[in-house]
Design an enzyme around this catalytic site. Structure first.
Site, PDB file in Angstrom:
ATOM      1  N   HIS A   8       0.830  -1.206   0.000  1.00 62.06           N
ATOM      2  CA  HIS A   8       0.000   0.000   0.000  1.00 62.06           C
ATOM      3  C   HIS A   8       0.870   1.265   0.000  1.00 62.06           C
ATOM      4  O   HIS A   8       0.730   2.146  -0.849  1.00 62.06           O
ATOM      5  CB  HIS A   8      -0.913  -0.014   1.241  1.00 62.06           C
ATOM      6  CG  HIS A   8      -1.791   1.186   1.380  1.00 62.06           C
ATOM      7  ND1 HIS A   8      -3.126   1.173   1.064  1.00 62.06           N
ATOM      8  CD2 HIS A   8      -1.528   2.455   1.803  1.00 62.06           C
ATOM      9  CE1 HIS A   8      -3.648   2.382   1.278  1.00 62.06           C
ATOM     10  NE2 HIS A   8      -2.688   3.181   1.738  1.00 62.06           N
ATOM     11  N   GLU A   9       1.785   1.329   0.974  1.00 58.23           N
ATOM     12  CA  GLU A   9       2.629   2.532   1.069  1.00 58.23           C
ATOM     13  C   GLU A   9       3.540   2.656  -0.150  1.00 58.23           C
ATOM     14  O   GLU A   9       3.846   3.755  -0.599  1.00 58.23           O
ATOM     15  CB  GLU A   9       3.466   2.514   2.364  1.00 58.23           C
ATOM     16  CG  GLU A   9       2.638   2.579   3.644  1.00 58.23           C
ATOM     17  CD  GLU A   9       1.595   3.689   3.660  1.00 58.23           C
ATOM     18  OE1 GLU A   9       1.828   4.749   3.036  1.00 58.23           O
ATOM     19  OE2 GLU A   9       0.525   3.501   4.263  1.00 58.23           O
ATOM     20  N   HIS A  50       1.770   4.405  -2.911  1.00 59.19           N
ATOM     21  CA  HIS A  50       1.891   5.869  -2.762  1.00 59.19           C
ATOM     22  C   HIS A  50       3.266   6.329  -3.258  1.00 59.19           C
ATOM     23  O   HIS A  50       3.399   7.346  -3.926  1.00 59.19           O
ATOM     24  CB  HIS A  50       1.773   6.270  -1.287  1.00 59.19           C
ATOM     25  CG  HIS A  50       0.375   6.295  -0.747  1.00 59.19           C
ATOM     26  ND1 HIS A  50      -0.649   6.988  -1.362  1.00 59.19           N
ATOM     27  CD2 HIS A  50      -0.161   5.760   0.386  1.00 59.19           C
ATOM     28  CE1 HIS A  50      -1.757   6.858  -0.640  1.00 59.19           C
ATOM     29  NE2 HIS A  50      -1.484   6.116   0.422  1.00 59.19           N
ATOM     30  N   HIS A  56       3.565   6.685  -6.899  1.00 59.30           N
ATOM     31  CA  HIS A  56       2.873   7.905  -7.331  1.00 59.30           C
ATOM     32  C   HIS A  56       3.844   9.090  -7.245  1.00 59.30           C
ATOM     33  O   HIS A  56       3.878   9.957  -8.121  1.00 59.30           O
ATOM     34  CB  HIS A  56       1.671   8.143  -6.405  1.00 59.30           C
ATOM     35  CG  HIS A  56       0.584   8.978  -7.007  1.00 59.30           C
ATOM     36  ND1 HIS A  56      -0.545   9.339  -6.303  1.00 59.30           N
ATOM     37  CD2 HIS A  56       0.438   9.544  -8.230  1.00 59.30           C
ATOM     38  CE1 HIS A  56      -1.330  10.073  -7.074  1.00 59.30           C
ATOM     39  NE2 HIS A  56      -0.755  10.211  -8.248  1.00 59.30           N
TER      40      HIS A  56
END
Length: 677
Positions: free
Chosen positions: A466-467, A470, A473
């Site tokens: 998940h992290e 990010h 991105h």
């Protein structure tokens, strides 16, 4: 001064090893001075206001200040101490004042407005149009049109809010650190896995104590609640965890919560909005509080029947197994885990040997290489703020620099709980130079012990992915302006890149790349992969209800006038009514440690997790159709979404990738709440 202050010398990577707490204040004061001069240059220029000399000049002003403050506040989250916290309380009002000096600068706003009013006649590309719009709104939405006395009022509110939210976070961290469950009788450890016992013994040893110490940091708390057979001890831990900031003592957060909610409402009214949620949501995909409410309501209608069925099944199971008459919150994880083991013959302890941290890191790197052609090389010549931090250079297939990447995985006393991604240097293009970003992820995972390396629970594996979503991105950003780069997007869009990457953790093709037994090197057996997939929707109704309850609690604080609320706990209980399954615990209160909304940026935005889940489920259905490592689909996702940051409206970007609007049913199908296609 600049001789002795590394923050005032030019630096490429943050000069952590040379930094002392006393460097920050003078560096920030100096950087504010320099930013003020840059603003003055814009306002005093006699040239006609234009995009380049006004909007672009404003965008690139204060970049030194941005870098210094990002280092300071990132340290305050990941490696803080009393001195840094005290300094944060001093610095925050100064920064709040400076920000307001810009927003309330009439001559600056006049020039921005001149450019904005002629935007139809300017030959601007899409990104420039977005920047112009964003800069204009930065003023118009934050008080530039107010009378002088109201501007002063706004300044006072902003100063108080920044101080209250820092205080809120300090209290939560202090509460998390001060509780310890110290056990000396081995019988009380019944049910606990060896890895957890070993970590608890190491912790006790480090404090010169006999026995075992458990605390409220996730790697200790979560497995304790899942496996400890002793119900009284689970109760003690659960009450301590749920009572953070709710003890009517010097660390109490009830007043902070009430003041923050009231000041936010006051600010929204001052700016011409009915509530704080109206103010915030104007700049979100959801647009209005009504849309958020109906979105949450729609999911509630689908999830509640499933959640109630699951809860009944869990109640019956606990009663049959241990004669439990009334299921309490401290029973939730314990009996869910037992039932999951019974239904799927699967538990975390079976999986953990296949998820050694180093292998999972290597796995997420390999997945990123297969999707986006990225290469990661650990480097040892980059300054770090703690010896546990790892640093990597990220390059593409042609060996071009993409990003510097910091990773910080284990809990410490100076680190707040949870997991997050942040940046130390933004991506931007100035002239012909493309400044590449410095991205960091911070987590709180199970530490290695004397006996074994860091072995992750499956939940920690998905958190890492998940992290890292990010982080991608941030790393793959390819925009001109820093304020539109990377994760600088609408808040209910920011979770799409992170949540979508979690999907790869459930796929055989991805798991076989990195899930190998830490002792034997054997790949994870296919039957375990099958069980992971089968159990993915286990208790999904209850999990959905839980997330919805947080979203509803958030909206309950921000979509009304909170001036009549004087009891935090009573207000919270009303907000939880529609989603309540377990009996209330009198000693506990969620709001007083709900850092996402009272310290982080999720106020009137917690619904974003579910909102982005709709996007991520729809996105992953597309990947599944084409193949989860299909390079063409990955390139499309990178070029339409990851690299674009906030340069266009998220729905425009999403439709460019997907060819259509997102389908909410994709989420319900994945969650097992409606039939699959």
């Amino acid at each position: 001064m600049s001789q002795q202050n590394p923050l005032l010398e030019p630096f490429e990577t943050a000069p952590f090893s040379q930094l002392r707490t006393e460097h920050f204040k003078p560096a920030i004061e100096e950087a504010i001075k320099s930013a003020r001069l840059q603003i003055e240059e814009i306002t005093s220029s006699e040239a006609e206001p234009a995009f380049k000399n006004t909007i672009e000049a404003l965008e690139f002003s204060g970049s030194q200040l941005d870098r210094v403050t990002s280092i300071f506040f990132n340290l305050n989250s990941a490696e803080t101490n009393d001195e840094i916290q005290k300094l944060a309380q001093e610095i925050s009002p100064v920064l709040s004042d400076f920000r307001n000096d810009i927003i309330l600068n009439e001559e600056l706003f006049r020039k921005v407005k001149v450019v904005y009013d002629q935007k139809e006649n300017l030959d601007l590309n899409v990104e420039q149009q977005t920047l112009l719009d964003k800069k204009y709104k930065m003023f118009s939405r934050n008080g530039a049109n107010l009378t002088e006395d109201k501007k002063q009022q706004l300044r006072e509110i902003d100063k108080k809010l920044s101080s209250l939210s820092l205080n809120f976070g300090e209290n939560v961290l202090a509460e998390t650190n001060r509780f310890e469950l110290h056990l000396t009788d081995e019988k009380e450890l019944e049910g606990l896995p060896n890895g957890l016992r070993s970590a608890a013994r190491s912790l006790a040893k480090s404090k010169n104590k006999e026995g075992w110490i458990f605390n409220l940091h996730y790697p200790s708390y979560l497995p304790f609640m899942k496996y400890a057979t002793n119900r009284e001890l689970r109760k003690k831990m659960a009450i301590a965890f749920g009572a953070k900031g709710f003890h009517n003592d010097e660390l109490d957060n009830q007043k902070n919560v009430l003041q923050i909610a009231k000041l936010r409402h006051e600010k929204a009214n001052l700016l011409g909005y009915k509530t704080y949620a109206d103010f915030i949501l104007e700049e979100r995909m959801a647009e209005t509080p009504d849309k958020v409410d109906s979105f949450l309501q729609e999911l509630l209608e689908k999830a509640k029947p499933a959640a109630e069925r699951e809860f009944k099944e869990l109640e019956n199971f606990a009663k049959d197994l241990d004669g439990i008459d009334r299921l309490e919150k401290w029973d939730a994880a314990f009996y869910s885990e037992k039932l999951k083991q019974k239904l799927f013959d699967l538990d975390d302890e079976q999986l953990k040997p296949y998820f050694e941290l180093e292998n999972v890191i290597s796995g997420v790197f390999t997945v990123s290489e297969k999707l986006y052609g990225l290469k990661f090389e650990e480097v040892f010549d980059v300054d770090k703020y703690h010896e546990e931090v790892k640093t990597y250079r990220v390059t593409d297939g042609d060996n071009h620099e993409i990003s510097l990447f910091y990773a910080d995985f284990f809990p410490r006393e100076g680190k707040r709980g949870g997991a997050w991604m942040t940046s130390y240097k933004p991506q931007q293009k100035k002239g012909d130079k493309d400044d590449r970003p410095h991205i960091s992820i911070v987590c709180n995972f199970t530490k290695p012990t004397e006996e074994e390396p860091s072995l992750l629970t499956f939940n920690e594996v998905t958190t890492l992915f998940h992290e890292f979503g990010h982080a991608l991105h941030g790393m793959l950003a390819n925009t001109t302006y820093p304020s539109l780069s990377g994760a600088n997007v609408f808040w209910d869009f920011v979770e799409l890149p992170s949540q979508v990457l979690e999907n790869w953790c459930y796929e055989k093709e991805a798991l076989q790349l990195f899930a190998k037994h830490y002792k034997t090197g054997e790949p994870i057996p296919e039957e375990l992969i099958e069980k992971i997939k089968e159990s993915a929707t286990f208790h999904e109704g209850m999990a959905t209800l839980r997330q919805l309850s947080f979203g509803m609690l958030d909206m309950s604080w921000h979509r009304i006038d909170p001036s009549e609320i004087d009891n935090v706990k009573e207000h919270e209980n009303k907000a939880f009514e529609a989603t309540k399954l377990y009996p209330d615990v009198t000693e506990n209160c969620m709001s007083t440690s709900f850092s996402h909304i009272f310290q982080g940026g999720y106020a009137a935005g917690y619904y974003s997790y579910k909102w982005a889940e709709v996007l991520d489920a729809d996105t992953f259905e597309f990947f599944k159709e084409k193949g989860i490592f299909d390079r063409e689909t990955a390139n499309k996702f990178r070029d339409s979404i990851l690299s674009q940051g906030g340069t266009e409206h998220p729905l425009t970007l999403y439709k460019r990738f997907r060819g259509k609007e997102p389908e909410p049913e994709a989420l319900l199908r994945r969650a097992g709440l409606i039939e699959k296609k």
